[in-house]
Design a protein around this motif. Structure first.
Motif, PDB file in Angstrom:
ATOM      1  N   LEU A  10       0.858  -1.180   0.000  1.00 33.94           N
ATOM      2  CA  LEU A  10       0.000   0.000   0.000  1.00 33.94           C
ATOM      3  C   LEU A  10       0.896   1.232   0.000  1.00 33.94           C
ATOM      4  O   LEU A  10       1.750   1.386   0.875  1.00 33.94           O
ATOM      5  CB  LEU A  10      -0.899   0.008   1.241  1.00 33.94           C
ATOM      6  CG  LEU A  10      -1.712   1.278   1.490  1.00 33.94           C
ATOM      7  CD1 LEU A  10      -2.694   1.543   0.342  1.00 33.94           C
ATOM      8  CD2 LEU A  10      -2.439   1.192   2.830  1.00 33.94           C
ATOM      9  N   ALA A  35      -1.729  -1.135  -3.968  1.00 39.74           N
ATOM     10  CA  ALA A  35      -2.885  -0.269  -3.711  1.00 39.74           C
ATOM     11  C   ALA A  35      -2.344   1.129  -3.425  1.00 39.74           C
ATOM     12  O   ALA A  35      -1.207   1.288  -2.988  1.00 39.74           O
ATOM     13  CB  ALA A  35      -3.687  -0.787  -2.525  1.00 39.74           C
ATOM     14  N   GLY A  43      -5.681   5.569   3.477  1.00 42.33           N
ATOM     15  CA  GLY A  43      -4.785   4.442   3.692  1.00 42.33           C
ATOM     16  C   GLY A  43      -5.305   3.497   4.760  1.00 42.33           C
ATOM     17  O   GLY A  43      -5.260   2.275   4.598  1.00 42.33           O
TER      18      GLY A  43
END
Length: 129
Positions: A10, A35, A43
């Motif tokens: 992420l 992502a 987040g």
């Protein structure tokens, strides 16, 4: 640690151009499950919906900054052990110590290069290949 192709990362960065540069760097390392989020709040939502193996987060963002995001990730048992690398332009000892106090695994001084990404990620997760 999963191989690079199985790793979920992420990237949390408010500047779209910097986020794209980091994503491209990850792709050169063979990481495809990436992502993205533009701030700490997005987040955190992304982590709750689809946890990643590793978070690369900017330190200074509007809304929820990187340190607050780090603290939120560490406070939530399902995400508490997630690898977390802080991306920052700040190298002051007090800032780095604060990040360490809250559980950061490593940090990268901007600008970010694929070589530095690999080095810092492997210190947190082990060999990518």
């Amino acid at each position: 640690m999963p191989l690079a192709s199985a790793l979920r990362v992420l990237v949390v960065e408010d500047q779209a151009s910097m986020r794209a540069m980091i994503v491209n760097g990850l792709k050169t390392l063979g990481i495809t499950q990436i992502a993205e989020a533009a701030d700490g709040e997005a987040g955190l939502r992304a982590m709750l919906l689809a946890p990643a193996h590793l978070i690369l987060s900017d330190a200074e963002m509007p809304g929820m900054d990187g340190v607050t995001f780090l603290r939120a990730v560490r406070a939530h048992p399902p995400t508490a052990q997630t690898g977390f690398i802080m991306l920052t332009g700040r190298a002051e000892k007090s800032f780095v110590e604060k990040c360490i106090q809250y559980g950061v695994n490593n940090y990268i001084l901007k600008p970010v290069t694929p070589e530095v990404l690999r080095e810092k990620m492997e210190k947190v997760l082990g060999k990518l290949t």
